[in-house]
Design a protein around this motif. Sequence first.
Motif, mmCIF file in Angstrom:
data_model
loop_
_atom_site.group_PDB
_atom_site.id
_atom_site.type_symbol
_atom_site.label_atom_id
_atom_site.label_comp_id
_atom_site.label_asym_id
_atom_site.label_seq_id
_atom_site.Cartn_x
_atom_site.Cartn_y
_atom_site.Cartn_z
ATOM 1 N N PHE A 55 0.845 -1.194 0.000
ATOM 2 C CA PHE A 55 0.000 0.000 0.000
ATOM 3 C C PHE A 55 0.883 1.247 0.000
ATOM 4 C CE2 PHE A 55 -1.959 3.481 2.283
ATOM 5 C CZ PHE A 55 -3.203 3.570 1.696
ATOM 6 N N VAL A 56 0.637 2.134 -0.972
ATOM 7 C CA VAL A 56 1.283 3.446 -0.997
ATOM 8 C C VAL A 56 0.247 4.456 -1.482
ATOM 9 C CG1 VAL A 56 3.571 2.466 -1.516
ATOM 10 C CG2 VAL A 56 2.162 3.344 -3.383
ATOM 11 N N THR A 57 0.520 5.724 -1.271
ATOM 12 C CA THR A 57 -0.280 6.741 -1.940
ATOM 13 C C THR A 57 0.583 7.359 -3.027
ATOM 14 O OG1 THR A 57 0.273 8.522 -0.393
ATOM 15 C CG2 THR A 57 -1.703 7.220 0.084
ATOM 16 N N PHE A 58 -0.091 7.754 -4.104
ATOM 17 C CA PHE A 58 0.583 8.289 -5.288
ATOM 18 C C PHE A 58 -0.074 9.614 -5.614
ATOM 19 C CE2 PHE A 58 1.552 8.340 -9.895
ATOM 20 C CZ PHE A 58 2.903 8.052 -9.850
ATOM 21 N N ALA A 59 0.672 10.699 -5.483
ATOM 22 C CA ALA A 59 0.128 12.037 -5.702
ATOM 23 C C ALA A 59 0.647 12.619 -7.014
ATOM 24 C CB ALA A 59 0.510 12.958 -4.541
ATOM 25 N N THR A 60 -0.294 13.158 -7.788
ATOM 26 C CA THR A 60 0.030 13.831 -9.043
ATOM 27 C C THR A 60 -0.577 15.232 -8.999
ATOM 28 O OG1 THR A 60 -1.973 12.940 -10.089
ATOM 29 C CG2 THR A 60 0.065 11.676 -10.375
ATOM 30 N N ILE A 61 -0.277 16.011 -10.022
ATOM 31 C CA ILE A 61 -0.885 17.332 -10.154
ATOM 32 C C ILE A 61 -2.019 17.205 -11.173
ATOM 33 C CG2 ILE A 61 -0.509 19.720 -10.865
ATOM 34 C CD1 ILE A 61 2.450 19.279 -9.944
ATOM 35 N N ASP A 62 -3.228 17.510 -10.741
ATOM 36 C CA ASP A 62 -4.401 17.325 -11.589
ATOM 37 C C ASP A 62 -4.309 18.172 -12.856
ATOM 38 O OD1 ASP A 62 -7.350 16.088 -11.297
ATOM 39 O OD2 ASP A 62 -7.412 18.001 -12.391
ATOM 40 N N VAL A 88 -4.574 12.576 -5.243
ATOM 41 C CA VAL A 88 -3.933 11.489 -4.502
ATOM 42 C C VAL A 88 -4.727 10.208 -4.688
ATOM 43 C CG1 VAL A 88 -3.171 10.694 -2.225
ATOM 44 C CG2 VAL A 88 -3.069 13.134 -2.787
ATOM 45 N N ASN A 89 -4.011 9.118 -4.957
ATOM 46 C CA ASN A 89 -4.618 7.800 -5.129
ATOM 47 C C ASN A 89 -3.880 6.782 -4.278
ATOM 48 O OD1 ASN A 89 -6.548 7.878 -7.710
ATOM 49 N ND2 ASN A 89 -4.840 9.274 -8.025
ATOM 50 N N LYS A 143 1.945 16.971 -16.435
ATOM 51 C CA LYS A 143 2.984 17.472 -15.503
ATOM 52 C C LYS A 143 3.588 16.267 -14.809
ATOM 53 C CE LYS A 143 4.099 21.288 -12.670
ATOM 54 N NZ LYS A 143 5.397 21.651 -13.172
ATOM 55 N N SER A 144 4.887 16.117 -14.871
ATOM 56 C CA SER A 144 5.546 14.884 -14.425
ATOM 57 C C SER A 144 5.827 14.797 -12.929
ATOM 58 C CB SER A 144 6.856 14.693 -15.198
ATOM 59 O OG SER A 144 7.802 15.689 -14.835
ATOM 60 N N ASP A 145 5.647 15.881 -12.202
ATOM 61 C CA ASP A 145 5.953 15.873 -10.767
ATOM 62 C C ASP A 145 5.002 14.952 -9.998
ATOM 63 O OD1 ASP A 145 8.021 17.839 -10.928
ATOM 64 O OD2 ASP A 145 6.470 19.384 -11.092
ATOM 65 N N VAL A 146 5.567 14.051 -9.181
ATOM 66 C CA VAL A 146 4.768 13.124 -8.372
ATOM 67 C C VAL A 146 5.395 12.970 -6.991
ATOM 68 C CG1 VAL A 146 3.955 11.812 -10.380
ATOM 69 C CG2 VAL A 146 5.976 11.039 -9.136
ATOM 70 N N VAL A 147 4.582 12.468 -6.065
ATOM 71 C CA VAL A 147 5.061 12.098 -4.733
ATOM 72 C C VAL A 147 4.447 10.750 -4.384
ATOM 73 C CG1 VAL A 147 5.115 12.664 -2.271
ATOM 74 C CG2 VAL A 147 5.257 14.494 -3.968
ATOM 75 N N ILE A 148 5.300 9.821 -3.957
ATOM 76 C CA ILE A 148 4.858 8.527 -3.461
ATOM 77 C C ILE A 148 5.073 8.534 -1.956
ATOM 78 C CG2 ILE A 148 5.222 6.027 -3.517
ATOM 79 C CD1 ILE A 148 6.443 6.449 -6.342
ATOM 80 N N THR A 149 4.041 8.189 -1.206
ATOM 81 C CA THR A 149 4.156 8.109 0.249
ATOM 82 C C THR A 149 4.129 6.639 0.649
ATOM 83 O OG1 THR A 149 3.021 10.222 0.472
ATOM 84 C CG2 THR A 149 3.199 8.865 2.455
ATOM 85 N N VAL A 150 5.144 6.233 1.391
ATOM 86 C CA VAL A 150 5.297 4.845 1.809
ATOM 87 C C VAL A 150 5.432 4.793 3.323
ATOM 88 C CG1 VAL A 150 6.676 2.741 1.596
ATOM 89 C CG2 VAL A 150 6.566 4.347 -0.323
ATOM 90 N N ILE A 151 4.658 3.917 3.959
ATOM 91 C CA ILE A 151 4.799 3.667 5.389
ATOM 92 C C ILE A 151 5.526 2.335 5.532
ATOM 93 C CG2 ILE A 151 3.592 3.247 7.565
ATOM 94 C CD1 ILE A 151 1.340 5.052 6.441
#
Length: 151
Positions: free
Chosen positions: A22-29, A37-38, A68-76
Amino acid sequence: MANQVEPNLIKPLFDELQKERFVTFATIDHETGGPNVNAISWVFAKDESTIYVAVDNRSRIVHNIKNKSDVVITVIANETTYSITGNADVKQERLEGVPLKLALVEVKIKEVRDVMFYGSKIIQEPEYDKTYDKDAATRLDNQVMDAFRKA
Protein backbone atom coordinates in the motif's frame (compact mmCIF):
# COMPACT_ATOMS: atom_id res chain seq x y z
CA MET A 1 14.94 9.69 12.75
CA ALA A 2 12.65 12.34 11.33
CA ASN A 3 13.74 14.74 8.60
CA GLN A 4 16.37 12.53 6.97
CA VAL A 5 16.77 13.40 3.30
CA GLU A 6 18.41 11.14 0.71
CA PRO A 7 18.86 11.44 -3.08
CA ASN A 8 17.88 7.75 -3.59
CA LEU A 9 16.18 4.86 -1.85
CA ILE A 10 17.99 3.62 1.23
CA LYS A 11 18.53 -0.16 1.36
CA PRO A 12 15.70 -0.96 3.86
CA LEU A 13 13.20 1.07 1.80
CA PHE A 14 14.40 -0.47 -1.47
CA ASP A 15 13.87 -3.91 0.09
CA GLU A 16 10.31 -2.98 1.14
CA LEU A 17 9.52 -1.93 -2.43
CA GLN A 18 10.39 -5.33 -3.88
CA LYS A 19 6.84 -6.51 -3.25
CA GLU A 20 3.32 -5.26 -3.65
CA ARG A 21 2.35 -2.83 -0.88
CA PHE A 22 0.00 0.00 0.00
CA VAL A 23 1.28 3.45 -1.00
CA THR A 24 -0.28 6.74 -1.94
CA PHE A 25 0.58 8.29 -5.29
CA ALA A 26 0.13 12.04 -5.70
CA THR A 27 0.03 13.83 -9.04
CA ILE A 28 -0.89 17.33 -10.15
CA ASP A 29 -4.40 17.33 -11.59
CA HIS A 30 -4.40 18.20 -15.28
CA GLU A 31 -7.69 20.14 -15.01
CA THR A 32 -7.54 21.90 -11.66
CA GLY A 33 -3.79 22.20 -11.07
CA GLY A 34 -4.39 20.95 -7.54
CA PRO A 35 -3.22 17.76 -5.86
CA ASN A 36 -4.66 14.40 -6.86
CA VAL A 37 -3.93 11.49 -4.50
CA ASN A 38 -4.62 7.80 -5.13
CA ALA A 39 -4.00 4.65 -3.12
CA ILE A 40 -2.22 1.98 -5.16
CA SER A 41 -0.52 -1.35 -4.50
CA TRP A 42 1.34 -2.20 -7.71
CA VAL A 43 4.64 -0.55 -6.98
CA PHE A 44 8.20 -1.86 -7.42
CA ALA A 45 11.68 -0.40 -6.92
CA LYS A 46 13.61 -1.20 -10.11
CA ASP A 47 16.78 0.19 -8.58
CA GLU A 48 17.71 2.78 -5.94
CA SER A 49 16.73 5.68 -8.21
CA THR A 50 13.73 4.26 -10.12
CA ILE A 51 10.27 3.12 -9.04
CA TYR A 52 7.71 1.44 -11.30
CA VAL A 53 3.98 1.81 -10.77
CA ALA A 54 1.17 0.09 -12.68
CA VAL A 55 -2.16 1.88 -13.12
CA ASP A 56 -5.13 1.58 -15.46
CA ASN A 57 -3.97 3.19 -18.71
CA ARG A 58 -7.21 5.23 -18.89
CA SER A 59 -6.83 6.63 -15.37
CA ARG A 60 -6.60 10.23 -14.31
CA ILE A 61 -3.09 9.44 -13.04
CA VAL A 62 -1.90 8.82 -16.62
CA HIS A 63 -3.52 12.04 -17.90
CA ASN A 64 -1.98 14.00 -15.03
CA ILE A 65 1.53 12.64 -15.61
CA LYS A 66 1.37 13.40 -19.33
CA ASN A 67 0.55 17.00 -18.43
CA LYS A 68 2.98 17.47 -15.50
CA SER A 69 5.55 14.88 -14.43
CA ASP A 70 5.95 15.87 -10.77
CA VAL A 71 4.77 13.12 -8.37
CA VAL A 72 5.06 12.10 -4.73
CA ILE A 73 4.86 8.53 -3.46
CA THR A 74 4.16 8.11 0.25
CA VAL A 75 5.30 4.85 1.81
CA ILE A 76 4.80 3.67 5.39
CA ALA A 77 7.58 1.20 6.20
CA ASN A 78 10.40 0.54 8.64
CA GLU A 79 8.50 2.24 11.50
CA THR A 80 8.35 5.55 9.64
CA THR A 81 6.76 7.43 6.74
CA TYR A 82 8.67 8.31 3.58
CA SER A 83 7.86 10.93 0.96
CA ILE A 84 9.48 10.05 -2.37
CA THR A 85 9.52 12.95 -4.82
CA GLY A 86 10.24 12.39 -8.48
CA ASN A 87 9.40 12.83 -12.12
CA ALA A 88 7.08 10.31 -13.73
CA ASP A 89 6.77 9.18 -17.31
CA VAL A 90 4.51 6.61 -18.95
CA LYS A 91 7.17 4.09 -19.97
CA GLN A 92 4.65 1.68 -21.56
CA GLU A 93 1.05 2.44 -22.50
CA ARG A 94 0.27 -1.26 -22.06
CA LEU A 95 2.24 -3.35 -19.57
CA GLU A 96 3.38 -6.51 -21.34
CA GLY A 97 2.32 -9.91 -19.99
CA VAL A 98 -0.69 -8.59 -18.06
CA PRO A 99 -4.31 -9.14 -19.20
CA LEU A 100 -5.57 -5.77 -17.91
CA LYS A 101 -4.93 -2.49 -19.72
CA LEU A 102 -2.28 -1.22 -17.32
CA ALA A 103 0.25 1.51 -18.02
CA LEU A 104 3.78 1.19 -16.69
CA VAL A 105 4.74 4.45 -15.01
CA GLU A 106 8.41 5.04 -14.34
CA VAL A 107 9.32 7.43 -11.52
CA LYS A 108 12.85 8.84 -11.48
CA ILE A 109 13.56 9.74 -7.85
CA LYS A 110 14.69 13.26 -6.97
CA GLU A 111 14.47 13.00 -3.19
CA VAL A 112 13.53 10.57 -0.43
CA ARG A 113 12.50 12.25 2.79
CA ASP A 114 11.63 10.72 6.15
CA VAL A 115 8.55 12.78 7.06
CA MET A 116 7.55 11.12 10.32
CA PHE A 117 6.85 13.68 13.01
CA TYR A 118 9.44 14.04 15.73
CA GLY A 119 9.57 11.58 18.60
CA SER A 120 7.31 8.94 17.06
CA LYS A 121 7.32 5.72 15.07
CA ILE A 122 4.79 3.63 13.19
CA ILE A 123 3.80 0.60 15.26
CA GLN A 124 1.55 -1.04 12.65
CA GLU A 125 1.78 -0.69 8.89
CA PRO A 126 -1.39 -0.45 6.77
CA GLU A 127 -2.91 -3.76 5.73
CA TYR A 128 -5.49 -4.45 3.05
CA ASP A 129 -7.41 -7.37 1.68
CA LYS A 130 -8.36 -7.95 -1.95
CA THR A 131 -12.15 -8.25 -2.01
CA TYR A 132 -12.46 -10.01 -5.35
CA ASP A 133 -11.57 -13.59 -6.34
CA LYS A 134 -8.44 -14.43 -4.27
CA ASP A 135 -6.95 -16.78 -6.88
CA ALA A 136 -7.48 -14.25 -9.67
CA ALA A 137 -5.99 -11.49 -7.51
CA THR A 138 -2.89 -13.55 -6.74
CA ARG A 139 -2.46 -14.50 -10.40
CA LEU A 140 -2.81 -10.86 -11.52
CA ASP A 141 -0.46 -9.58 -8.80
CA ASN A 142 2.18 -12.12 -9.87
CA GLN A 143 1.78 -11.12 -13.53
CA VAL A 144 2.25 -7.44 -12.70
CA MET A 145 5.32 -8.06 -10.52
CA ASP A 146 6.85 -10.30 -13.21
CA ALA A 147 6.24 -7.59 -15.81
CA PHE A 148 7.95 -5.04 -13.54
CA ARG A 149 11.02 -7.22 -13.26
CA LYS A 150 11.21 -7.65 -17.05
CA ALA A 151 10.66 -3.97 -17.88
